[in-house]
Design a protein around this motif. Structure first.
Motif, PDB file in Angstrom:
ATOM      1  N   PRO B 317       0.652  -1.081  -0.036  1.00  0.00           N
ATOM      2  CA  PRO B 317       0.053  -0.059  -0.061  1.00  0.00           C
ATOM      3  C   PRO B 317       0.770   1.276  -0.087  1.00  0.00           C
ATOM      4  N   ASN B 318       1.111   1.744  -0.996  1.00  0.00           N
ATOM      5  CA  ASN B 318       1.708   3.115  -1.284  1.00  0.00           C
ATOM      6  C   ASN B 318       1.162   3.962  -2.153  1.00  0.00           C
ATOM      7  N   SER B 319       1.231   5.250  -2.252  1.00  0.00           N
ATOM      8  CA  SER B 319       0.412   6.236  -3.002  1.00  0.00           C
ATOM      9  C   SER B 319       0.264   5.824  -4.293  1.00  0.00           C
ATOM     10  N   ALA B 320       1.278   5.275  -5.252  1.00  0.00           N
ATOM     11  CA  ALA B 320       1.465   5.165  -6.484  1.00  0.00           C
ATOM     12  C   ALA B 320       0.409   4.032  -6.690  1.00  0.00           C
ATOM     13  N   ASP B 321       0.583   2.885  -5.820  1.00  0.00           N
ATOM     14  CA  ASP B 321      -0.131   1.781  -6.377  1.00  0.00           C
ATOM     15  C   ASP B 321      -1.566   1.716  -5.954  1.00  0.00           C
TER      16      ASP B 321
END
Lengths: 552, 361
Positions: B317-321
């Motif tokens: 879960p990071n912003s780009a994904d």
């Protein structure tokens, strides 16, 4: 009027012995009266289930942003409610139950033309109901009883079960239509010319014709949907070259005649009850009979009035609008004739008569909102709102269901041999009549104001009206308990009805209640029309007691 | 036929009842004429006024039909009821029919239907499928999605989601269609409705006549979020207000990012994201823990849920994904999430949503 007695009709010259085993007598019976009772019981059960779904919906709608039901459950509830009420309740009760119980008796026949097919037709019906209600296990259909693609293509397996269920009902309906048509054409008693037929038989004849012709279209549409859902053959999916509007055309080419399949028999019931309790001939016998035929024929040419917002060109809309308005004329003729029958009568206000008067009042209202929906510019505002929900319930509940209850109270003594309780019947009527109007009348207004149909949450400005509607709907549901209690009580300890408790003149009242196996010892000979009160009965070869003093 | 017996005459009571019903009908008809529909549902288009008059025309003639059918029914039932001491089987009148009466009650409704048919047909070409042809007319595309609207204006690069702006007193043609299932585009204040059918483009033409804000409602069942396709509005504006809005849109779009880059993601505005979440996402998602699912999972712990260390796309879960899911949609065990185009989300919107989701705990 003494007319020549026809001898061309071939009738059973002998009486078969009654079936001797329980299974042949009550389960796989070929006796039209037993099959009628089977239809009554099965449809009655589905009526309770579909009614409970309606109460669930009203509980959810009692407040604007209620979370009692999830959106999915709500969508499943109204879809199965609509499908069940149309195909598992109203159509089977009016054709399978009333048609089977009354029509052969009224034409002086010993059974329908094809008793085995009649039994087969009934036995397609319970599996259809099990499929439809069983679909909840896999996720019931969600897109309403009309199941418009493409959204119906995306839904869970329950929608395929819906297709199969309605397909089975369709086959059953087609077979019954054929069976009744042949019965009415070929098996009328000697002397019963077309214009001596009771009006319920006229209504059943037209209904049978519609069932026989129209239902096959529905079956084709359903098969297409099922094939597309299962194998991906694109009939309706525009992404693959299909047409969603094609479904709408075929569906409504059946479902508009189906509206008349659901109301014409109720017209027939009303036309039987009025002369009996006014003790005078029905006003305009031929006008009522022929207007049924006119409505039946017109019903095939009005389907696209359900599709005025589906992008049809104006020149296509015009004929459908005009023809739909024309349907109002024979319908008006019937209503005016029924009111004129009351004039100069000797009116006994029995329970069946209460329901007939209630029918007249509510159905007239539903008919008028029907004309309002026929006018294209007005329909473009009203379509798919609560105005339509209100209209269809005034026709199918205010018309068909009031007609069904009128018929139940009227023919219950013939079917069971016992009277229903009159006081309970009248309590049932008043509860039902008042709560029905309280439930559905306000829906017209909130629809015009801007509340769409098929929503589980709505704008809070309609909150108060919806709460009132929900409370009324619960009372409406409770009124059915009065009938259930009455039915059980009368079966156990109801007053003995005798042969002809109302003092009516049609043939079913000339034989004992309940009628014996094979109905008539000797096929009666009919000498004139059925409603000439004050004149001697127009039948010969009837052995039973023909002195008919009404007991109610 | 009337046989001339005493019992067949119409008595004074009949005429009295007829007159009473006439008075009631007249009152009802007067009520229909003066009823202020406008007070309950605004008449914001030229055609709305005419359709309301058509509706009043129908209601006007419905009143006497309802009053006389119900009135005679009640009057006859009381007047001719079986009285105490009267034999139950005493026959009533033997009249079978009355040709003159039947002629009139067939002829009068027929004439009414004919007039109604003509009036209705006159109104149809005024708004329906005919394309506005004047030089200053506007053509707009309206596209239905599960569960939002998208409006495309000539000269604007990107569609405008869920807000329809129209200049007052200018004929406008709206071409309606859908990209997924059938929706129906209804503006009650315009008295107009048109199904949005995938694979079909249907024009509807109208002239808004009153400045104001009017609700757009979906009236064709379109899926689990159908009930929520309301609270979106059409804004009828003066020409200068409309021009100002149009110019602002154009500027905004010219400066709006066209791709979801790291820089765009970093500039996300959580407050704007919260608004977007509440209007676009809550059909299927709750701002609550994973298990509080509606259709898809609850999203409150999206970025830090020890029980679900990975997104449903299988990535960390990071912003780009998360932005990737918002942009391209996701087909997973809980169903299908539409992509940004179907949800009407611009790159800026995606950045705002990610910023908002990060603030949730």
């Amino acid at each position: 009027m003494q007319a020549a007695v026809g001898t061309a009709h071939v009738t059973h010259g002998h009486i078969h012995p009654p079936p001797d085993t329980f299974i042949k007598k009550y389960i796989f019976s070929q006796d039209h009266k037993v099959i009628a009772v089977q239809y009554f019981i099965t449809s009655g059960l589905f009526f309770v289930l579909a009614g409970l779904l309606a109460e669930m919906m009203r509980a959810q709608l009692a407040s604007a942003n209620n979370t009692l039901l999830s959106p999915t459950t709500y969508n499943e509830a109204y879809s199965v409610h609509g499908s069940a009420m149309v195909w598992l309740v109203i159509i089977p009760i009016l054709t399978g139950a009333f048609g089977n119980l009354i029509m052969p008796l009224q034409i002086g026949a010993r059974d329908v033309a094809f008793p085995w097919l009649n039994m087969f037709s009934f036995w397609l019906f319970p599996p259809a109901g099990i499929l439809l209600f069983g679909s909840f296990i896999w996720g019931a259909p969600e897109a309403g009883w009309t199941e418009y693609p493409p959204i119906s293509l995306e839904q869970s397996f329950g929608t395929s079960m819906w297709c199969m269920a309605i397909f089975l009902i369709g086959v059953s309906s087609t077979i019954t239509g054929l069976n009744f048509l042949v019965t009415i054409i070929k098996m009328r008693a000697p002397g019963m010319t077309w214009t001596r037929m009771p009006l319920f038989v006229w209504a059943t004849a037209v209904t049978a014709f519609l069932s026989f012709i129209a239902t096959a279209n529905l079956s084709a549409a359903l098969l297409g949907l099922l094939i597309e859902r299962t194998f991906g053959v694109p009939f309706y999916d525009p992404a693959k070259g299909g047409s969603p509007v094609l479904w709408q055309h075929i569906f409504w080419f059946y479902s508009h005649p189906a509206v008349y399949i659901m109301i014409l028999p109720a017209f027939g019931i009303v036309s039987e009850i009025l002369p009996t309790f006014c003790r005078r001939p029905i006003f305009g016998y031929k006008a009522i009979a022929y207007s049924s035929v006119a409505i039946g024929l017109l019903s095939f040419a009005v389907w696209a009035h359900h599709m005025f917002t589906s992008g049809l060109a104006p020149w296509v809309q015009l004929p459908f609008m005009i023809l739909t308005m024309i349907v109002g004329i024979p319908t008006g003729v019937k209503i005016f004739s029924w009111v004129a029958t009351l004039w100069g009568g000797n009116i006994r206000l029995t329970t069946p008569m209460y329901f007939v008067l209630g029918f007249l009042s509510t159905f007239t209202f539903g008919g008028i909102t029907g004309i309002m929906l026929a006018s294209v510019p007005a329909d473009v505002h009203e379509h798919a709102t609560y105005f339509v929900v209100a209209h269809l319930h005034y026709v199918l509940f205010g018309g068909s269901v009031f007609g069904i209850f009128a018929g139940l109270y009227y023919w219950w003594p013939k079917m069971t041999g016992r009277m229903l309780d009159e006081t309970l019947g009248k309590i049932h009527f008043w509860l039902m009549f008042v709560s029905f109007n309280a439930t559905f009348l306000p829906m017209h207004w909130i629809g015009l104001e801007g509340m769409p149909r098929r929503v589980s949450t709505y704008d809070p400005q309609y909150q108060d009206t919806n709460l009132f509607i929900s409370i009324s709907a619960f009372v409406l549901g409770a009124s059915m308990l009065v009938f259930a209690y009455n039915a059980i009580k009368s079966t156990i300890s109801g007053r003995e009805a005798g042969q002809n408790p109302w003092g009516a003149r049609t043939l079913e009242w000339m034989i004992p209640s309940p009628p014996p196996y094979y109905n008539f010892d000797d096929i009666p000979v009919v000498l004139s029309g059925p409603y000439d009160y004050g004149k001697p009965l127009p039948y010969r070869e009837i052995k039973a007691d023909l002195s008919y003093k009404p007991i109610v | 036929m009337n046989t001339g017996h005493e019992e067949h005459k119409l008595d004074a009571g009949f005429w009295r009842a007829t007159i009473v019903m006439g008075v009631i009908s007249a009152l009802g008809m007067w009520g229909v004429v003066v009823f202020p529909i406008e007070r309950y549902v605004p008449e914001a288009a030229g055609i709305a006024v005419k359709i309301d008059w058509l509706f009043k025309f129908m209601a006007f003639f419905s009143v006497p039909i309802l009053v006389y059918v119900n009135g005679y029914m009640l009057y006859f039932t009381v007047r001719y009821r079986n009285r105490k001491g009267q034999p139950k089987d005493q026959p009533g009148s033997s009249i079978h029919d009355h040709k003159t009466l039947e002629f009139w009650w067939t002829a009068i409704p027929s004439v009414l239907m004919l007039v109604l048919g003509v009036l209705s047909y006159i109104l149809i070409p005024q708004y329906y499928t005919a394309r506005a042809a004047t030089a200053d007319s506007v053509t707009i595309e309206a596209i239905g999605h599960q569960f939002s609207w998208e409006f495309r204006y000539p000269g604007l690069r990107d569609p405008v989601p869920d807000e329809l702006h129209l200049p007052v007193d200018v004929a406008v043609t709206i071409d309606v269609t859908s990209t997924d299932v059938i929706h129906s585009f209804w503006v009650p204040a315009f008295r107009m409705k048109q199904d949005m059918i995938p694979g079909m483009v249907v024009p509807m033409t109208l002239t808004p006549t009153k400045v104001g804000k009017y609700e757009i409602i979906c009236t064709e069942f379109c899926g689990v979020g159908h009930s929520g396709m309301r609270d979106r509005y059409v804004y009828v504006q003066s020409q200068s207000d409309f021009d100002a809005w149009y110019a602002a849109q154009k500027t905004k779009q010219a400066h709006a990012p066209t791709e979801v880059t790291a820089a765009v993601l970093a500039s996300g505005d959580a407050a704007a994201g919260q608004q977007l979440f509440n209007s676009r996402c809550t059909t299927c998602h709750n701002a609550a823990p994973f298990d509080k699912r509606k259709v898809g999972p609850g999203l409150a712990n999206l970025f830090h849920d020890p029980a679900h260390p990975k997104l449903l796309s299988g990535k960390a879960p990071n912003s780009a994904d998360v932005a990737d899911i918002l942009e391209h949609g996701l087909s997973g065990p809980m169903g299908q999430m539409p992509n940004a185009q179907l949800n009407g989300l611009s790159p800026k919107d995606i950045a705002d949503l990610v910023a908002y989701l990060k603030t949730l705990k």
